[in-house]
Scaffold this motif. Structure first.
Motif, mmCIF file in Angstrom:
data_model
loop_
_atom_site.group_PDB
_atom_site.id
_atom_site.type_symbol
_atom_site.label_atom_id
_atom_site.label_comp_id
_atom_site.label_asym_id
_atom_site.label_seq_id
_atom_site.Cartn_x
_atom_site.Cartn_y
_atom_site.Cartn_z
ATOM 1 N N SER A 170 0.805 -1.224 0.000
ATOM 2 C CA SER A 170 0.000 0.000 0.000
ATOM 3 C C SER A 170 0.835 1.269 0.000
ATOM 4 N N LEU A 171 1.964 1.248 0.722
ATOM 5 C CA LEU A 171 2.864 2.404 0.730
ATOM 6 C C LEU A 171 4.011 2.242 -0.268
ATOM 7 N N TYR A 172 4.124 1.058 -0.853
ATOM 8 C CA TYR A 172 5.115 0.759 -1.899
ATOM 9 C C TYR A 172 6.555 0.949 -1.420
ATOM 10 N N LEU A 173 6.801 0.677 -0.148
ATOM 11 C CA LEU A 173 8.177 0.745 0.338
ATOM 12 C C LEU A 173 8.962 -0.435 -0.221
ATOM 13 N N ALA A 174 10.253 -0.237 -0.411
ATOM 14 C CA ALA A 174 11.103 -1.276 -0.988
ATOM 15 C C ALA A 174 11.709 -2.182 0.072
ATOM 16 N N ARG A 175 11.759 -1.707 1.331
ATOM 17 C CA ARG A 175 12.467 -2.439 2.377
ATOM 18 C C ARG A 175 11.891 -2.097 3.734
ATOM 19 N N VAL A 176 11.774 -3.100 4.603
ATOM 20 C CA VAL A 176 11.444 -2.856 6.001
ATOM 21 C C VAL A 176 12.519 -3.504 6.866
ATOM 22 N N PHE A 177 12.713 -2.962 8.049
ATOM 23 C CA PHE A 177 13.735 -3.526 8.934
ATOM 24 C C PHE A 177 13.346 -3.309 10.392
ATOM 25 N N VAL A 178 13.960 -4.092 11.246
ATOM 26 C CA VAL A 178 13.785 -3.987 12.691
ATOM 27 C C VAL A 178 15.162 -3.962 13.328
ATOM 28 N N VAL A 179 15.390 -3.013 14.216
ATOM 29 C CA VAL A 179 16.621 -2.976 15.003
ATOM 30 C C VAL A 179 16.285 -3.570 16.368
ATOM 31 N N ALA A 180 16.774 -4.779 16.630
ATOM 32 C CA ALA A 180 16.397 -5.505 17.844
ATOM 33 C C ALA A 180 17.604 -5.723 18.741
ATOM 34 N N GLU A 181 17.357 -5.757 20.039
ATOM 35 C CA GLU A 181 18.425 -6.045 20.986
ATOM 36 C C GLU A 181 18.953 -7.454 20.760
ATOM 37 N N ASP A 182 20.259 -7.589 20.846
ATOM 38 C CA ASP A 182 20.900 -8.887 20.660
ATOM 39 C C ASP A 182 20.916 -9.609 22.009
ATOM 40 N N SER A 183 19.831 -10.332 22.290
ATOM 41 C CA SER A 183 19.708 -11.017 23.575
ATOM 42 C C SER A 183 19.347 -12.466 23.340
ATOM 43 N N ALA A 184 19.199 -13.197 24.405
ATOM 44 C CA ALA A 184 19.009 -14.638 24.293
ATOM 45 C C ALA A 184 17.559 -15.044 24.025
ATOM 46 N N TRP A 185 16.620 -14.104 24.179
ATOM 47 C CA TRP A 185 15.229 -14.519 23.987
ATOM 48 C C TRP A 185 14.941 -14.841 22.527
ATOM 49 N N SER A 186 13.776 -15.445 22.307
ATOM 50 C CA SER A 186 13.448 -16.005 20.992
ATOM 51 C C SER A 186 12.881 -14.990 20.028
ATOM 52 N N GLY A 187 13.120 -13.713 20.258
ATOM 53 C CA GLY A 187 12.575 -12.693 19.382
ATOM 54 C C GLY A 187 13.021 -12.835 17.945
ATOM 55 N N SER A 188 14.243 -13.304 17.742
ATOM 56 C CA SER A 188 14.744 -13.447 16.381
ATOM 57 C C SER A 188 13.904 -14.447 15.593
ATOM 58 N N LYS A 189 13.403 -15.479 16.254
ATOM 59 C CA LYS A 189 12.572 -16.467 15.563
ATOM 60 C C LYS A 189 11.238 -15.856 15.146
ATOM 61 N N ILE A 190 10.715 -14.963 15.968
ATOM 62 C CA ILE A 190 9.475 -14.266 15.611
ATOM 63 C C ILE A 190 9.705 -13.421 14.374
#
Length: 332
Positions: free
Chosen positions: A121-141
């Motif tokens: 809808s907004l026609y963006l070419a790229r999305v990203f997330v800056v996430a804390e590098d920790s042990a929880w399973s957020g990366s899998k999400i």
């Protein structure tokens, strides 16, 4: 202000309003899981929450930042926040969900829906997330949403180097779509309320053979790839009326969201009092200047009703304020 929510299987995503203040305070003061520095977007304790809400509304109207509260469909409960901050051809995703709802797939639903909005809808070419590098399973999400680690070493983002982050990103060309999801198309529109020296607003009448023919509307049109909402409004005002508007002459006013039977429309309305050229009915059947008091009586598409109502109130208030100033100066 009317705002039809964006839906997922179990969530409704919509703007925060003053009515939500209590639930918002409760949410952000509770423990939770976050992706990206969304805490920086939370309302500061010293700032009235109503002022923070107005700021969020204006950012959305400008097309810079899209902040949604995440409510359960089954009950009116706010369980998270999600934000898309757009800049150029890219957008940063941020979200926060209460711990009580962690690990139940709500984060994935919200992130996937706003990811699709960013690309389709907004026609963006790229999305990203800056996430804390920790042990929880957020990366899998995030990987379930399609975002992948850029494979660089974690980098420090705090003054003392105590917080490490990784960037997860997804290019539109690499997105795998879930064709089974029956979402209506989301259409973004940039529109302009031209206001003359008499505080009248220019409206255009849709041609009889067009959808919603015979109704009046703000000049404007659909966002095209590579455009911002403001850029779309400027292009459309030139194509439809033959006038030139510069970005500095546009003021973001409101964004509304309305659900029609076959599509979901977001209209971002900009106010403009300064343009170059004379207005002509190039695209519309007719155009006319309408006073603030008459705006509510003009037949318009459903999506425009709330915008007309709010704009009418603003112009009437502006006129009263100006009259008070003039009369006060006269008495002095």
């Amino acid at each position: 202000m009317e705002f039809a929510p964006v839906t997922t299987k179990r969530l409704q995503l919509r703007c925060i309003t003053d009515r939500d203040s209590g639930m918002l305070r409760a949410l952000i003061s509770s423990p939770g899981i976050s992706f990206g520095p969304i805490a920086a977007s939370f309302p500061p304790q010293q700032l009235p929450i109503s002022e923070w809400i107005k700021t969020c509304d204006l950012k959305m109207a400008a097309g810079n930042s899209f902040l949604f509260g995440c409510w359960l469909c089954a009950e009116p409960l706010l369980i998270g926040l999600i934000c898309l901050e757009a800049e150029g051809s890219g957008g940063e995703l941020k979200c926060f969900f209460a711990d009580a709802y962690r690990g139940q797939g709500y984060e994935v639903e919200a992130l996937c829906r706003i990811r699709d909005l960013a690309f389709d809808s907004l026609y963006l070419a790229r999305v990203f997330v800056v996430a804390e590098d920790s042990a929880w399973s957020g990366s899998k999400i995030l990987e379930h949403v399609g975002l992948h680690d850029d494979c660089r070493e974690p980098r420090s983002v705090s003054a003392v180097g105590s917080v490490k982050t990784r960037t997860f990103h997804l290019e539109r060309a690499n997105m795998v779509r879930d064709e089974a999801l029956p979402w209506l198309p989301l259409v973004f529109v940039g529109a302009v309320a031209l206001i003359d020296q008499y505080n009248r607003v220019l409206l255009g009448k849709r041609r009889a053979n067009a959808a919603m023919g015979g109704l009046w509307e703000f000049p404007g049109g659909k966002l095209e790839p590579g455009e911002s909402l403001m850029g779309s409004a400027i292009r459309e005002i030139n194509e439809e009326l033959g006038v030139t508007v510069v970005p500095s002459a546009l003021t973001p006013f409101r964004m509304v969201s309305h659900l029609y039977s076959d599509f979901h429309i977001f209209i971002s309305l900009f106010l403009c009092r300064d343009w170059l050229g004379s207005c002509n009915a190039i695209h519309h059947q007719a155009i006319k200047w309408v006073s603030a008091g008459e705006l509510s009586r003009v037949p318009v598409p459903q999506a425009d009703i709330a915008l007309l109502r709010e704009l009418s109130s603003l112009l009437i208030l502006t006129k009263r304020t100006l009259n008070t100033v003039i009369n006060g100066s006269t008495r002095i």
